[in-house]
Design a protein around this motif. Structure first.
Motif, mmCIF file in Angstrom:
data_model
loop_
_atom_site.group_PDB
_atom_site.id
_atom_site.type_symbol
_atom_site.label_atom_id
_atom_site.label_comp_id
_atom_site.label_asym_id
_atom_site.label_seq_id
_atom_site.Cartn_x
_atom_site.Cartn_y
_atom_site.Cartn_z
ATOM 1 N N PRO A 48 0.822 -1.214 0.000
ATOM 2 C CA PRO A 48 0.000 0.000 0.000
ATOM 3 C C PRO A 48 0.859 1.270 0.000
ATOM 4 C CG PRO A 48 0.138 -0.869 2.211
ATOM 5 C CD PRO A 48 0.855 -1.850 1.330
ATOM 6 N N GLU A 49 0.278 2.339 -0.550
ATOM 7 C CA GLU A 49 0.979 3.630 -0.600
ATOM 8 C C GLU A 49 -0.003 4.745 -0.239
ATOM 9 O OE1 GLU A 49 4.116 3.099 -4.221
ATOM 10 O OE2 GLU A 49 2.019 2.701 -4.717
ATOM 11 N N LEU A 50 0.481 5.692 0.543
ATOM 12 C CA LEU A 50 -0.355 6.813 0.973
ATOM 13 C C LEU A 50 -0.611 7.787 -0.179
ATOM 14 C CD1 LEU A 50 1.316 7.514 4.449
ATOM 15 C CD2 LEU A 50 -0.875 6.354 4.033
ATOM 16 N N GLY A 51 -1.514 8.733 0.061
ATOM 17 C CA GLY A 51 -1.919 9.691 -0.957
ATOM 18 C C GLY A 51 -0.774 10.472 -1.569
ATOM 19 N N ASN A 52 -0.765 10.560 -2.899
ATOM 20 C CA ASN A 52 0.272 11.221 -3.691
ATOM 21 C C ASN A 52 1.629 10.526 -3.599
ATOM 22 O OD1 ASN A 52 -1.483 13.085 -4.707
ATOM 23 N ND2 ASN A 52 -0.723 14.809 -3.509
ATOM 24 N N SER A 67 0.191 -2.217 -22.206
ATOM 25 C CA SER A 67 0.247 -3.567 -22.774
ATOM 26 C C SER A 67 -1.036 -3.917 -23.531
ATOM 27 C CB SER A 67 0.490 -4.608 -21.670
ATOM 28 O OG SER A 67 -0.682 -4.809 -20.884
ATOM 29 N N LEU A 68 -2.104 -3.188 -23.237
ATOM 30 C CA LEU A 68 -3.394 -3.409 -23.896
ATOM 31 C C LEU A 68 -3.585 -2.509 -25.114
ATOM 32 C CD1 LEU A 68 -5.600 -3.483 -20.662
ATOM 33 C CD2 LEU A 68 -4.756 -5.462 -21.941
ATOM 34 N N GLY A 69 -2.587 -1.676 -25.396
ATOM 35 C CA GLY A 69 -2.682 -0.755 -26.526
ATOM 36 C C GLY A 69 -3.484 0.494 -26.209
ATOM 37 N N ILE A 70 -3.632 0.798 -24.939
ATOM 38 C CA ILE A 70 -4.387 1.977 -24.507
ATOM 39 C C ILE A 70 -3.434 3.169 -24.375
ATOM 40 C CG2 ILE A 70 -5.696 2.963 -22.569
ATOM 41 C CD1 ILE A 70 -6.832 0.155 -22.058
ATOM 42 N N GLU A 71 -3.878 4.323 -24.841
ATOM 43 C CA GLU A 71 -3.093 5.553 -24.688
ATOM 44 C C GLU A 71 -3.012 5.913 -23.201
ATOM 45 O OE1 GLU A 71 -3.751 10.301 -25.548
ATOM 46 O OE2 GLU A 71 -4.675 8.852 -26.924
ATOM 47 N N VAL A 72 -1.804 6.229 -22.724
ATOM 48 C CA VAL A 72 -1.597 6.422 -21.286
ATOM 49 C C VAL A 72 -1.020 7.801 -20.987
ATOM 50 C CG1 VAL A 72 -0.352 5.603 -19.240
ATOM 51 C CG2 VAL A 72 -1.282 3.956 -20.872
ATOM 52 N N GLN A 73 -1.574 8.433 -19.969
ATOM 53 C CA GLN A 73 -1.024 9.675 -19.413
ATOM 54 C C GLN A 73 -0.631 9.398 -17.967
ATOM 55 O OE1 GLN A 73 -4.320 12.352 -19.806
ATOM 56 N NE2 GLN A 73 -4.269 12.351 -22.033
ATOM 57 N N GLU A 74 0.600 9.775 -17.602
ATOM 58 C CA GLU A 74 1.094 9.520 -16.249
ATOM 59 C C GLU A 74 1.361 10.826 -15.503
ATOM 60 O OE1 GLU A 74 3.810 5.940 -15.762
ATOM 61 O OE2 GLU A 74 4.141 6.426 -17.878
ATOM 62 N N LYS A 75 1.559 10.684 -14.203
ATOM 63 C CA LYS A 75 1.881 11.805 -13.306
ATOM 64 C C LYS A 75 0.837 12.923 -13.412
ATOM 65 C CE LYS A 75 6.823 10.783 -13.353
ATOM 66 N NZ LYS A 75 8.200 11.267 -13.624
ATOM 67 N N VAL A 76 -0.412 12.533 -13.519
ATOM 68 C CA VAL A 76 -1.500 13.501 -13.558
ATOM 69 C C VAL A 76 -1.870 13.825 -12.110
ATOM 70 C CG1 VAL A 76 -3.824 13.984 -14.405
ATOM 71 C CG2 VAL A 76 -2.327 12.440 -15.687
ATOM 72 N N ALA A 77 -1.820 15.102 -11.744
ATOM 73 C CA ALA A 77 -2.075 15.495 -10.347
ATOM 74 C C ALA A 77 -1.211 14.642 -9.413
ATOM 75 C CB ALA A 77 -3.554 15.374 -10.001
ATOM 76 N N PHE A 78 0.097 14.667 -9.650
ATOM 77 C CA PHE A 78 1.132 13.968 -8.904
ATOM 78 C C PHE A 78 1.313 12.525 -9.404
ATOM 79 C CE2 PHE A 78 0.071 17.440 -6.068
ATOM 80 C CZ PHE A 78 1.334 17.922 -5.747
ATOM 81 N N THR A 79 0.462 11.592 -9.001
ATOM 82 C CA THR A 79 0.712 10.189 -9.354
ATOM 83 C C THR A 79 -0.454 9.558 -10.121
ATOM 84 O OG1 THR A 79 -0.092 9.587 -7.149
ATOM 85 C CG2 THR A 79 2.292 9.722 -7.437
ATOM 86 N N GLY A 80 -1.394 10.347 -10.576
ATOM 87 C CA GLY A 80 -2.553 9.812 -11.285
ATOM 88 C C GLY A 80 -2.192 9.246 -12.646
ATOM 89 N N GLU A 167 -7.484 10.086 -2.654
ATOM 90 C CA GLU A 167 -8.892 10.316 -2.301
ATOM 91 C C GLU A 167 -9.037 10.552 -0.803
ATOM 92 O OE1 GLU A 167 -12.763 9.892 -0.847
ATOM 93 O OE2 GLU A 167 -11.287 8.331 -0.447
ATOM 94 N N GLU A 168 -8.190 9.889 -0.015
ATOM 95 C CA GLU A 168 -8.268 10.030 1.439
ATOM 96 C C GLU A 168 -7.644 11.321 1.943
ATOM 97 O OE1 GLU A 168 -9.995 8.090 3.150
ATOM 98 O OE2 GLU A 168 -10.055 6.132 2.168
ATOM 99 N N GLY A 169 -7.107 12.123 1.023
ATOM 100 C CA GLY A 169 -6.491 13.387 1.429
ATOM 101 C C GLY A 169 -4.989 13.269 1.577
ATOM 102 N N VAL A 170 -4.362 14.411 1.801
ATOM 103 C CA VAL A 170 -2.911 14.489 1.986
ATOM 104 C C VAL A 170 -2.631 15.432 3.150
ATOM 105 C CG1 VAL A 170 -2.291 13.991 -0.407
ATOM 106 C CG2 VAL A 170 -2.794 16.334 0.258
ATOM 107 N N PHE A 177 -5.470 18.354 -4.800
ATOM 108 C CA PHE A 177 -5.092 16.940 -4.747
ATOM 109 C C PHE A 177 -6.318 16.092 -5.018
ATOM 110 C CE2 PHE A 177 -6.399 18.252 -0.542
ATOM 111 C CZ PHE A 177 -7.238 17.237 -0.116
ATOM 112 N N GLY A 178 -6.109 14.798 -5.198
ATOM 113 C CA GLY A 178 -7.220 13.879 -5.397
ATOM 114 C C GLY A 178 -8.040 14.215 -6.625
#
Length: 433
Positions: A48-52, A67-80, A167-170, A177-178
């Protein structure tokens, strides 16, 4: 005219047959993928990892989507992480959301994948645990992504997979955030989302059962901080000082009258809770000040404004009556989780179709809060609950969320996968372009 009518009927019949074929594939593929979803969930539970801070979780999600061929965006709002799957047929843009963060809770459940992770939270060492089931949300949505990607050429419209942090806050709330952070980062744009669906596992509800409520579903949440300032003196000579402890006690009692005497409970419930009082250091010293912190839960915008005003009025008037000074700070939290009523009405048949009428229930409002509400402020949204209790376990023995003994029966995860998939397909059928 007859020829046009016949063509229309044939076209409609063909569409229904195609839709039926896709739903049969959802059933077959969800059976195949069930064990994989459970293994993903157990892996996330053990790490498990805490928020952000959901770096490992986000990487696993992003790698899977790619791996499924889906377009991916990373680091959205920190780790989204956001995945965009463009179907081979025209249709609406449907978003599906899962939250990824864990809680500062030390796990007591004796399972092979028990968390032993430690972290520093509020300057204290603590265990870290998926004590609210977000690990299951991530695993379920990964399964949905795999199934829908496998039918890409026949899929109507576009699906956005939103894997959200915090979602649980920071601890540091100085930046968005979230869900608020994800919305401000533009996850509902490019392409513009037409509708969003989200689910939350629920430990007291039998595994696989779907629960929902139209309209206000979960409460708005705000924090309050109250500082009462008096005049310090010897406890044996209270007349030489001004007692903030007595004043704070009266304020606690006064705040309870907001719900019992001011709020129209026949319209919507509310909660005002003082969760902690800090003041003083010795038995025979009346302290200079007392600090109180608490939570506020409301279910309409008007009620939220009203309750805030009453808190400020009660605190300041009681303090003044006792010759004290008082400061009130209300820290805004999540808005009301508001299920779009028409959308809910249209999609309830999907719940029934997917899990059966006996496994679907409408429930009362929940005074807990959810930042899914930020998405619902921008686009129509439906947030529902998926049961996670072993039906053989009495409900009174099901450990609540956010506790060290929180436990999930994994047999209902497959219903979560199927429900998300069918919501996408049925919404596209109802709102095709």
């Amino acid at each position: 005219m007859k020829k046009l009518l016949l063509l229309a009927l044939l076209s409609s019949s063909s569409t229904l047959m195609a839709q039926d074929a896709l739903k049969k594939r959802v059933i077959a593929e969800s059976d195949k993928i069930e064990s994989k979803v459970i293994q993903w969930r157990r892996d996330f539970h053990q790490h498990p990892e805490l928020g952000n801070q959901e770096v490992r979780t986000a990487k696993i999600v992003a790698d899977h989507l790619r791996s499924l061929g889906i377009e991916v965006q990373e680091k959205v709002a920190f780790t989204g992480v956001v995945g965009i799957l463009k179907g081979g047929k025209p249709g609406p843009v449907v978003a599906l959301r899962a939250d990824m963060d864990a809680l500062p809770v030390t796990e007591r459940v004796d399972v092979p994948f028990k968390s032993t992770v430690k972290a520093i939270y509020n300057e204290q060492e603590t265990g870290v645990m998926h004590a609210c089931g977000h690990d299951s949300h991530v695993a379920i949505l990964m399964g949905v992504a795999e199934i829908l990607a496998g039918m890409k050429k026949d899929l109507p419209g576009t699906v956005k997979f939103i894997f959200q942090p915090a979602e649980e806050g920071v601890q540091d709330k100085s930046v968005p955030f979230g869900a608020d952070g994800m919305v401000k980062a533009g996850v509902l744009e490019n392409p513009k989302v037409d509708v969003i669906f989200g689910l939350h596992i629920n430990s007291p509800t039998p595994a696989g059962m779907i629960s929902y409520k139209p309209g206000p579903t979960m409460a708005a949440v705000d924090e309050m901080e109250i500082v009462v300032k008096g005049k310090q003196t010897h406890g044996a000579y209270p007349w030489d000082g001004v007692d903030p402890v007595v004043t704070a006690s009266q304020i606690v009692n006064g705040l309870q009258t907001i719900v019992s005497r001011n709020v129209k409970l026949i319209e919507a419930p509310a909660v005002v809770t003082v969760g902690a009082i800090h003041g003083g250091i010795r038995h025979n010293i009346i302290p200079e000040s007392v600090k109180m912190i608490g939570t506020i839960r409301t279910l309409t915008r008007e009620q939220r404004i009203f309750v805030h005003k009453r808190i400020e009025g009660i605190v300041k008037n009681i303090a003044e009556a006792n010759q004290c000074e008082a400061e009130v700070k209300i820290i805004p939290g999540y808005p009301v989780t508001m299920n779009h009523e028409e959308l809910t009405r249209k999609m309830v048949p999907t719940f029934i179709e997917t899990v059966g009428k006996d496994m679907v229930q409408e429930v009362p409002v929940v005074m807990g809060a959810e930042d899914f509400s930020y998405y619902q402020e921008k686009v129509p949204g439906l947030f529902f609950f998926l049961g996670g209790r072993d039906p053989k376990t009495p409900i009174e023995k099901a450990a609540p969320h956010h506790t060290p003994d929180f436990y999930l029966d994994e047999s209902g995860f497959k219903n979560g996968v199927r429900t998300f998939c069918n919501l996408v397909l049925n919404y596209a059928e109802l709102h095709g372009r």
